[in-house]
Write an enzyme that holds these catalytic residues in place. Sequence first.
Site, short mmCIF file in Angstrom:
data_model
loop_
_atom_site.label_atom_id
_atom_site.label_comp_id
_atom_site.label_asym_id
_atom_site.label_seq_id
_atom_site.Cartn_x
_atom_site.Cartn_y
_atom_site.Cartn_z
CD GLU A 1 -2.70 -1.26 2.49
OE1 GLU A 1 -3.78 -1.62 2.69
OE2 GLU A 1 -2.18 -1.04 3.72
C1 TNX Z 1 -4.42 -3.73 4.66
S1 TNX Z 1 -3.22 -6.17 3.68
C2 TNX Z 1 -3.33 -3.48 5.39
C3 TNX Z 1 -3.03 -3.10 6.81
C4 TNX Z 1 -4.47 -2.80 7.31
C5 TNX Z 1 -5.44 -3.86 7.08
C6 TNX Z 1 -6.71 -3.91 7.80
C7 TNX Z 1 -2.18 -5.10 3.92
C8 TNX Z 1 -0.83 -5.77 3.55
N1 TNX Z 1 -2.20 -4.04 4.65
O1 TNX Z 1 -2.29 -2.01 6.70
O2 TNX Z 1 -4.10 -2.87 8.73
O3 TNX Z 1 -5.60 -3.91 5.62
O4 TNX Z 1 -7.21 -4.90 7.37
#
Ligand code: TNX
Length: 506
Positions: A311
């Site tokens: 992300e």
């Molecule tokens: C996505 S999936 C994230 C996290 C959040 C989560 C909450 C991923 C690698 N990153 O930063 O905490 O969703 O469900």
Amino acid sequence: MTTAPVMPAPVHFSAGTGHFALTNTTVIHASGSAQPVAEYLAELLSPATGFVLAIDSTGSVDAQSEPVTDSPALGAIALTVGNTALPSPGYLLSVTSTRIELRADDAEHLFAGVQSLRQLLPHAIESSSVQDVDWFVPCVEITDYPRFSYRGAMLDVARHFFDVATVKRHLDRMSLLKLNVLHLHLTDDQGWRIHIDSWPNLTALGATTAVGGGNGGFYSKADYTEIVEFAASRYITVVPEIDVPGHTNAALSAYPELNCDDVAPAPYTGIEVGFSSLCIDKDVTYQFLDDVFREVSELTPGPYLHLGGDESLATSDEDYLEFIRRATAIAASHGKALIGWHEMGRSRDLPAGTVGQYWSYVAPRDDADKRVASFIEQGGQMIMSPADAIYLDMKYASDEELGLEWADGPTTLHDAYTWDPAAITIGVTDEHILGIEAPLWTETIDNVRDLEYMVFPRIIAAAEIAWSPRSAHDWADFTRRLADWSPRLDAAEITYNRVNEVSWPK
Ligand code: TNX
């Protein structure tokens, strides 16, 4: 179909007749690398039975390929490390009315076999005080080995911090289910949770808050070492994650020079993602990474270092690729094998064998299949964590208070159980899969009771996906076995969600 009272389901199980009676004169025979497992077993059995079982280590040391030659006295438990001739490392457990024999290829799988033996005892064995129970073990034969060698749970200690005692309790819960990796998500926008000597403000400033503005907290190096050593005593490997280049607001707020404009942002206590990035063009960024990766690697005996990479929406494509090239090379120079969330597969410059962690859906989206192919083409394997199946932070149902819902709404126990890691259409089969991991992100979780409520019973489904052969997976059978098994959760004082998919005993 197995009807073993053991979670996760063993490969082969057959029930005999009669039972072995465990008493305070039962002797555990174990030598060589089996001895620490025997000590663990004696300690495990002690609170509920009140027995202090003797360990006899005078027998032959680890057998190689020859059969067990020493014959422990009647009424004994014999733990042996030696070749089982199974298709992959595992254990053989034989319970007769006069003796228990447990043989495994190595101490880790002997420990796994002890977890099966533990589960054959009455549920009251999980109690922390002496119980007046006949400690009978039914006569059985079990042949068992895991489908995947990496069977993980992830704990996000960045959004909310969990102290050493809570993590140890969690590790003990994991060992019951034969899970052998704890991935600690140590850093994120809301907090930096591991002390780094060369960058002390990471914790002095960056650890003082949490989601919702709580007190935060961090592990000193001694704390972290205590976790790692406790995990090792349960044959669990700790995988530390330092999430970069995004998810870094806590570091950016502690050190202005890590920002392109030299201005430290305010600490962050919300739950948005994708707004922070280390400055990609500055040399100090790579000095910082070198120091952090070196110190964390030195503290970590396990083979892996997780670099996050997810992300990174505030980092341009070009910057992301440049960053991943440099950061992975630095991390690899400290002797660790690397893991990254699947977005890291955007890079074609990964150190050979870098492992990807898949967090897209059971039906893949957003080019996740291309990212996975990239890891495999670069010699890596995958850890499977599909968000709509085993993200333990997803709500169980829309009307639940705890949890998030972004992964296509709630994740029921049925969702957590009825997927096959090799059937996700991204071209991976068992040979490309290192293992399975069930993450618990903690935006909405800030205490041990809520943590266990989100984790149980879905983590039992995850453990069965990770350990048991596909042929042993059967939803109706699983829910029946889970209902029978639930008094064990009660006896262990584990909080769990009595989901309405299971006919729990009254
Ligand atoms: C996505 S999936 C994230 C996290 C959040 C989560 C909450 C991923 C690698 N990153 O930063 O905490 O969703 O469900």
